[in-house]
Design an enzyme around this catalytic site. Structure first.
Site, PDB file in Angstrom:
ATOM      1  N   GLU A  75      -0.707  10.742 -67.138  1.00 14.19           N
ATOM      2  CA  GLU A  75      -1.027   9.525 -66.402  1.00 14.19           C
ATOM      3  C   GLU A  75      -1.472   9.803 -64.968  1.00 14.19           C
ATOM      4  OE1 GLU A  75      -0.472   5.923 -67.363  1.00 14.19           O
ATOM      5  OE2 GLU A  75      -0.886   6.951 -69.231  1.00 14.19           O
TER       6      GLU A  75
ATOM      7  N   ASP B  52     -10.381   0.123 -67.233  1.00 13.15           N
ATOM      8  CA  ASP B  52     -10.063   0.032 -68.662  1.00 13.15           C
ATOM      9  C   ASP B  52      -9.909  -1.403 -69.151  1.00 13.15           C
ATOM     10  OD1 ASP B  52      -7.705  -0.643 -67.434  1.00 13.15           O
ATOM     11  OD2 ASP B  52      -6.440   0.761 -68.545  1.00 13.15           O
TER      12      ASP B  52
ATOM     13  N   THR C  19      -3.848  -0.932 -62.321  1.00 15.46           N
ATOM     14  CA  THR C  19      -2.802  -0.119 -62.921  1.00 15.46           C
ATOM     15  C   THR C  19      -1.952   0.409 -61.779  1.00 15.46           C
ATOM     16  OG1 THR C  19      -4.169   0.530 -64.804  1.00 15.46           O
ATOM     17  CG2 THR C  19      -2.332   1.972 -64.252  1.00 15.46           C
TER      18      THR C  19
END
Length: 272
Positions: A57, A75, A80
């Protein structure tokens, strides 16, 4: 996947980070419990799981340095942020801030709750932008928000993945494979969500709880997950499966024993 473009060679002793959780050196074998795999519930194994996820990640084993991370990786899930990629578009970030605000009503993110509710389910930045990202980074310096992220990670991802894997008869590696999939794909029943992946894998092979072979089942699960990742532009690099999880599986390391060596995005990571 947060920072596929940031590639780091990481060789970090597990004992240095696991000590605060386990009170000593990492679990290098299962000799202390009669050879039985303790699973990811064991503190040293849980620490290892966080490092493995962070290598994929965040391109680092230093998962504790990621509380303040926040960006849009393109995405379709909005921003995020944080330890495992809570997203503004997938409800888990909103749930985290709402729960945190109940205990810390004057926190710097509380003012963005109306905007977070509006963008939930989309990739929109409306009402967020630089103010929100700055507030997230500032709040992440506070121990209370770090603890809130830890609890949200465990409640929404780590604990459910471990419980489900245990019920399916899986050891530490299988538990980690479930955890990593749940982090990336989310818990929903759709074909690209965790439950959908598990359902598809079980059509190909039985898990140990149904009398199947553990390695064969995990092979099937990774095949299904890899195919799902290839269908998403932001996740087409499947090295977290191909040269990490599959490597451990091919080695027969179902207990996820250290030392471990793996690759993500072409870079090598080691835990001694």
């Amino acid at each position: 996947m947060k920072r596929a473009g940031l590639l780091l060679l990481a060789v970090v002793p597990l004992a240095a980070t696991a000590a605060c959780l386990a009170g000593g050196a990492p679990d290098r074998s299962d000799a202390g419990n009669g050879g039985r795999d303790p699973g990811l519930a064991a503190p040293a194994k849980k620490e290892l799981a966080q490092q493995l996820v962070s290598s994929a990640e965040n391109s680092t084993l230093d998962w504790r340095g990621q509380y303040g991370y926040v960006e849009d990786i393109g995405d379709g899930r909005g921003y995020t942020a944080g330890l495992i990629g809570f997203c503004t578009g997938t409800h888990d970030l909103l749930a985290l801030v709402e729960r945190y605000t109940k205990s810390q009503p004057h926190n710097g993110l509380a003012r963005y709750l109306p905007a977070l509710r509006e963008v939930d389910g989309s990739d929109s930045h409306q009402g967020l932008g630089a103010g929100f990202t700055g507030a997230w980074k500032a709040e992440a310096a506070k121990p209370a928000f770090r603890r809130a992220q830890d609890r949200a990670r465990d409640r929404g991802y780590f604990d459910p993945a471990v419980r489900r894997a245990e019920r399916d008869g899986l050891g530490s590696l299988g538990q980690f494979i479930y955890y990593d999939a749940l982090v990336m794909h989310g818990p929903g029943p759709g074909p690209r969500s965790f439950q959908g992946l598990r359902k598809a894998a079980m059509k190909r092979a039985d898990p140990p709880s149904r009398g199947g072979d553990e390695k064969a089942y995990l092979d099937a699960f990774l095949d299904v997950r890899r195919a799902a990742m290839k269908r998403e532009t932001a996740h087409r690099d499947t090295s977290r499966v191909d040269t990490a999880q599959r490597t451990f599986l091919d080695e027969g390391n179902l207990a996820l024993k250290t030392p471990l060596t793996w690759k993500v995005y072409g870079e090598t990571y080691k835990v001694p």
